[in-house]
Write an enzyme that holds these catalytic residues in place. Structure first.
Site, PDB file in Angstrom:
ATOM      1  N   GLU A  39       0.742  -1.085  -0.027  1.00 53.34           N
ATOM      2  CA  GLU A  39      -0.008  -0.196  -0.099  1.00 53.34           C
ATOM      3  C   GLU A  39       0.815   1.240  -0.071  1.00 53.34           C
ATOM      4  O   GLU A  39       0.232   2.287   0.508  1.00 53.34           O
ATOM      5  CB  GLU A  39      -0.821   0.163   1.055  1.00 53.34           C
ATOM      6  CG  GLU A  39      -2.064  -1.185   1.084  1.00 53.34           C
ATOM      7  CD  GLU A  39      -3.080  -1.030   2.089  1.00 53.34           C
ATOM      8  OE1 GLU A  39      -2.905  -0.216   3.256  1.00 53.34           O
ATOM      9  OE2 GLU A  39      -4.225  -1.680   1.923  1.00 53.34           O
ATOM     10  N   GLU A  61      -6.420  -8.378  -0.602  1.00 52.58           N
ATOM     11  CA  GLU A  61      -6.830  -7.944   0.750  1.00 52.58           C
ATOM     12  C   GLU A  61      -8.153  -7.282   0.823  1.00 52.58           C
ATOM     13  O   GLU A  61      -8.832  -6.655  -0.019  1.00 52.58           O
ATOM     14  CB  GLU A  61      -6.124  -6.657   1.239  1.00 52.58           C
ATOM     15  CG  GLU A  61      -4.802  -6.982   1.963  1.00 52.58           C
ATOM     16  CD  GLU A  61      -4.156  -5.655   2.451  1.00 52.58           C
ATOM     17  OE1 GLU A  61      -4.943  -4.814   2.729  1.00 52.58           O
ATOM     18  OE2 GLU A  61      -3.078  -5.760   2.730  1.00 52.58           O
TER      19      GLU A  61
HETATM   20  C1  BMA Z   1      -4.786  -3.341   5.082  1.00 53.96           C
HETATM   21  C2  BMA Z   1      -3.246  -3.882   5.726  1.00 53.96           C
HETATM   22  C3  BMA Z   1      -2.907  -3.293   6.807  1.00 53.96           C
HETATM   23  C4  BMA Z   1      -4.024  -3.022   7.901  1.00 53.96           C
HETATM   24  C5  BMA Z   1      -5.452  -3.780   7.401  1.00 53.96           C
HETATM   25  C6  BMA Z   1      -6.671  -3.476   8.148  1.00 53.96           C
HETATM   26  O1  BMA Z   1      -4.759  -2.613   3.875  1.00 53.96           O
HETATM   27  O2  BMA Z   1      -2.409  -3.514   4.618  1.00 53.96           O
HETATM   28  O3  BMA Z   1      -2.018  -2.275   6.910  1.00 53.96           O
HETATM   29  O4  BMA Z   1      -3.862  -3.653   9.213  1.00 53.96           O
HETATM   30  O5  BMA Z   1      -5.595  -2.998   6.221  1.00 53.96           O
HETATM   31  O6  BMA Z   1      -6.797  -1.936   8.109  1.00 53.96           O
END
Ligand code: BMA
Length: 802
Positions: free
Chosen positions: A415, A506
């Site tokens: 990110e 993610e």
């Molecule tokens: C994502 C991860 C972490 C984080 C998670 C929850 O984008 O890369 O940085 O813990 O979100 O917010």
């Protein structure tokens, strides 16, 4: 070759606290040593985190003695091996500075012979404060480099090459640990040094040529023996410091990701002058298909020519106190991933390049690894000083890891492209900060390409594609995506159905820990979701409010604290299942889904599916089903509800089973048999019903499908009304009978999210499932603490949560 081990007992002192002198076990960290010496309260309990922050305001010294015999001392070199040395460390041998290290991700192999003496030697490691160094470095930068505010509790930790989540994260305790986390040893070398061995694979139809590239000291005429599988080759080294030995393997046994085949590993041994290196090598072909197509471009890993549906989760360091890392825990967590039908793990950039054990287990289990470089959510400098600190880290880590068949991708960071848009400084000066990013990232790309041309480099996660700095949080037509609209932006679960990601690396939804887990770290007087302990173990500012607010959208409000915990895990399961089920239904458009996050590094409310203790949350049991290689997702279209069968397998599979449409009294309103053969990598609709048929009773009924494939049963349940609070679910009476480790559950009415929990160790063969009336289900307890199981077994279900 002999080795002098420096593991075990060291002494920890602090110049800031002259009275303090305690034993510390290496590999290990200072927080754990202080805890073991009863000098701090357990940071994982209650609200103790706050009280232990003084530790980071001190410098720390580690020391011990070791002895060298005259034969050891007469060796040509004495190589001190130090890795995961955290972080700003000066190493003294007998009072002389032998090493100055500023990057915990660098490996050191230094000759200490010039400082060594016969008999007792003294090694001392001085750790200085990273928070002070961070401040100082920030002052000397040519422009401000914003750090991960909201995650880190300590500023400027992005300027220090140290695990970024040590200073806290939105699931992480802030423990600015220091110590040495890998074994420490001295190699006693006679004459020449065997430095490393790496393999390269060149594939032909039906065979592969494996070259073992051996690096050693520049010396000629030494015998070198290399064994690969059952082939042995002896050769003599030449003076160049590099010897290449080739093997030809006909009909190689191929390494496959879990679910697609076996994981045979060939052993590789190199012997040179009493030194040896051993590795296990998997033979497989790997490509990442990013071809432009009618939608955008693909994001598909192809192994041995076969397209893979990657399924899994994101990995964070297993413990905030590195002393508590162990092979047993690596194995337990990674086996849990495999047991939940996962085939990929992403090693997230805010953590660490994991230990060798981690990757060895992934090789063995068939878990593909998406490997981030260790940068996350902050901006980073691209000054000469910073680049020269990062370069050896990247080169060494790639070399350490590149022989693992499990690793399928090197990714620049987590990110960091996105982070350019998060901070005022960079938002207002986008070009400068983008150029700054690009400079660091291109260097990383180049170092990696030089060290390992066999794998692709992926700029960042998420990223729309090479050199594409678009919005990968929302563009779903190419690259990998981080989809956080549901959790962070408060959209409903149905938002997962609005995107067709090519690869979602993610997306996550939090839950609270289970009641069993809560009992381990929350004192009874704080068994309340707004108590001080509970709030201290929730690191995402709005976390508890989001969980609670979502309850009011979807569920009848739970009756008490314990039921709130249970329901939060039901809710998390529904959220993640909604995404995964749909994205599997659109395969092959979507070729990957890695939810956030697999594990916790301390007991906390988080997005994990496995609690700190190793206990499976309900989500993990659901993942086992919704990631099953052959799965039956429901899909709603404008006019119909359908069931598909998706077959993530290289072989045709036969399924048979039943679909039921049932009301909440258990009355069957419709029943259909399924008998279907699904081709390899297939995705077909196998059943459908027009909405008109069931819409009038949408609140009073549900659909259930159960199939058997290769002897395994998989079930799936679908409510026509996603706002579950409107359903007329009947209060279920669930009878429980236990015979040793077998537990049979039987219900009078259809019961949903039927979940078994107990206070001991060990999981169940299944849980959080639908139990149809008068159709008992027997699950097995997979653990060895029958006594705790028997006296603490609790059964939860949705109807009894309010
Ligand atoms: C994502 C991860 C972490 C984080 C998670 C929850 O984008 O890369 O940085 O813990 O979100 O917010």
């Amino acid at each position: 070759m002999s080795q002098v081990s420096l593991n075990g007992d060291w002494t920890l002192t602090s110049p800031t606290h002259s009275q303090l002198s305690i034993p510390m076990s290496i590999p290990g960290d200072n927080y754990h040593a202080l805890l073991s010496a009863n000098l701090i309260a357990d940071p994982y309990q209650e609200t103790n985190e706050k009280q232990v922050q003084w530790v980071r305001e001190c410098d720390w010294h580690l020391s011990r003695t070791f002895s060298l015999s005259s034969s050891e001392l007469s060796a040509s070199s004495l190589l001190l091996n130090l890795s995961r040395l955290d972080t700003l460390a000066d190493v003294f041998i007998n009072g002389e500075l032998a090493l100055r290290s500023t990057n915990m991700f660098q490996q050191h192999r230094i000759d200490i012979k010039p400082f060594a003496i016969l008999g007792e030697n003294h090694i001392e490691v001085h750790f200085s404060r990273v928070n002070e160094e961070g401040k100082q470095r920030a002052n000397t930068l040519p422009m401000p480099i914003p750090w991960a505010v909201g995650n880190n509790q300590v500023p400027h930790m992005n300027l220090i090459r140290k695990t970024q989540c040590h200073s806290g994260w939105d699931w992480g305790i802030c423990l600015l640990v220091s110590g040495i986390y890998d074994p420490v040893y001295i190699e006693v070398i006679d004459q020449i040094t065997l430095l490393s061995v790496h393999t390269e694979q060149i594939w032909q139809q039906g065979s592969v040529d494996v070259s073992a590239v051996v690096h050693h000291d520049q010396i000629s005429d030494h015998e070198l023996t290399v064994t690969f599988g059952d082939q042995i080759q002896m050769t003599t080294t030449c003076g160049s410091g590099l010897t290449v030995v080739n093997f030809h393997i006909e009909d190689p046994e191929l390494w496959w990701p879990a679910g697609y085949g076996e994981q045979p590993l060939y052993s590789l041994h190199v012997d040179l002058n009493t030194q040896s290196i051993s590795k296990k090598i998997g033979l497989r072909q790997l490509t990442l298909n990013n071809k432009v197509d009618t939608i955008g471009s693909a994001m598909e890993f192809v192994i041995n020519g076969f397209p893979i549906n990657s399924k899994g989760a994101n990995w964070i360091p297993m413990d905030a106190m590195p002393s508590l890392e162990s092979e047993a825990r690596y194995r337990e967590l990674l086996s849990s991933a495999k047991d939940a039908s996962m085939n990929m793990i992403r090693v997230w950039g805010g953590g660490q390049y994991e230990s060798d054990t981690f990757y060895e287990i992934c090789d063995e289990l068939g878990l593909m690894v998406w490997q981030d470089m260790m940068f996350a959510c902050s901006l980073y400098p691209s000054t000469e000083a910073f680049l020269s600190e990062v370069e050896p880290e990247i080169r060494q880590q790639i070399n350490r890891l590149k022989d693992h068949p499990s690793i399928v991708l090197w990714c620049g960071d987590n990110e960091v492209i996105g982070a350019i848009g998060w901070y005022d400084e960079s938002k207002n000066n986008k070009t400068t900060y983008t150029v700054n990013y690009d400079r660091l990232n291109r260097n990383i790309a180049q170092w990696i390409a030089e060290e390992d041309p066999s794998r692709r480099f992926w700029t960042s996660s998420p990223c729309n594609g090479d050199m594409d700095f678009g919005d990968a949080w929302h563009n779903d037509n190419r690259g990998d995506m981080h989809f956080w609209d549901v959790w962070h932006s408060g959209k409903s679960f149905s938002a997962y159905l609005d995107i067709k990601p090519r690869f979602c690396s993610e997306f996550g939804f939090q839950s609270w820990p289970s009641f069993a887990e809560v009992k381990r770290f929350v004192p009874e007087h704080d068994w309340n979701v707004t108590s001080p302990t509970f709030e201290a173990h929730q690191k995402n500012g709005r976390g508890n409010s989001i969980i609670t607010e979502m309850f009011t959208r979807y569920f009848r409000f739970p009756s008490n604290f314990e039921q709130m915990l249970y329901l939060s895990q039901v809710q998390q399961s529904i959220a993640i299942k909604t995404g995964c089920e749909y994205w599997r239904a659109i395969s092959p458009i979507c070729r990957g889904m890695l939810y956030w996050q697999l594990n916790d590094n301390w007991p906390v409310s988080s997005w994990s599916s496995i609690e700190y203790s190793g206990r499976w949350k309900q989500l993990h049991y659901h993942a086992k089903r919704f990631f099953a290689p052959t799965y039956i997702p429901f899909e709603e279209t404008d006019k119909e509800v359908q069931i598909r069968v998706v077959n993530d397998s290289r072989f045709e599979n036969h399924i048979d089973g039943n679909v039921y449409w049932m009301d909440f009294n258990g009355e069957v309103l419709g029943q259909w048999t399924i008998n279907y053969s699904i081709e390899e990598d297939g995705n077909d609709v196998i059943w459908s019903l027009t909405k008109e048929k069931f819409q009038v009773s949408a609140n009073n009924s549900f659909f259930f499908v159960e199939i058997t494939v290769n002897g395994e049963k998989v079930q799936n349940t679908w409510f026509a009304t996603p706002t579950i609070k409107q359903l007329t679910i009947k209060k279920a009476n669930i009878e429980v009978t236990q015979e040793d480790n077998r537990i049979t559950l039987q219900s009078d009415y259809p019961a949903f999210f039927v979940h078994l929990e107990h206070d001991g160790k060990g999981r169940f063969s299944d849980s959080s499932f639908t139990l149809l009336p008068q159709e008992p289900i027997t699950v097995e307890y997979l653990g060895d603490d029958l006594e705790t199981l028997t006296h603490s077994l609790r059964i939860y279900d949705l109807s009894n949560s309010y």
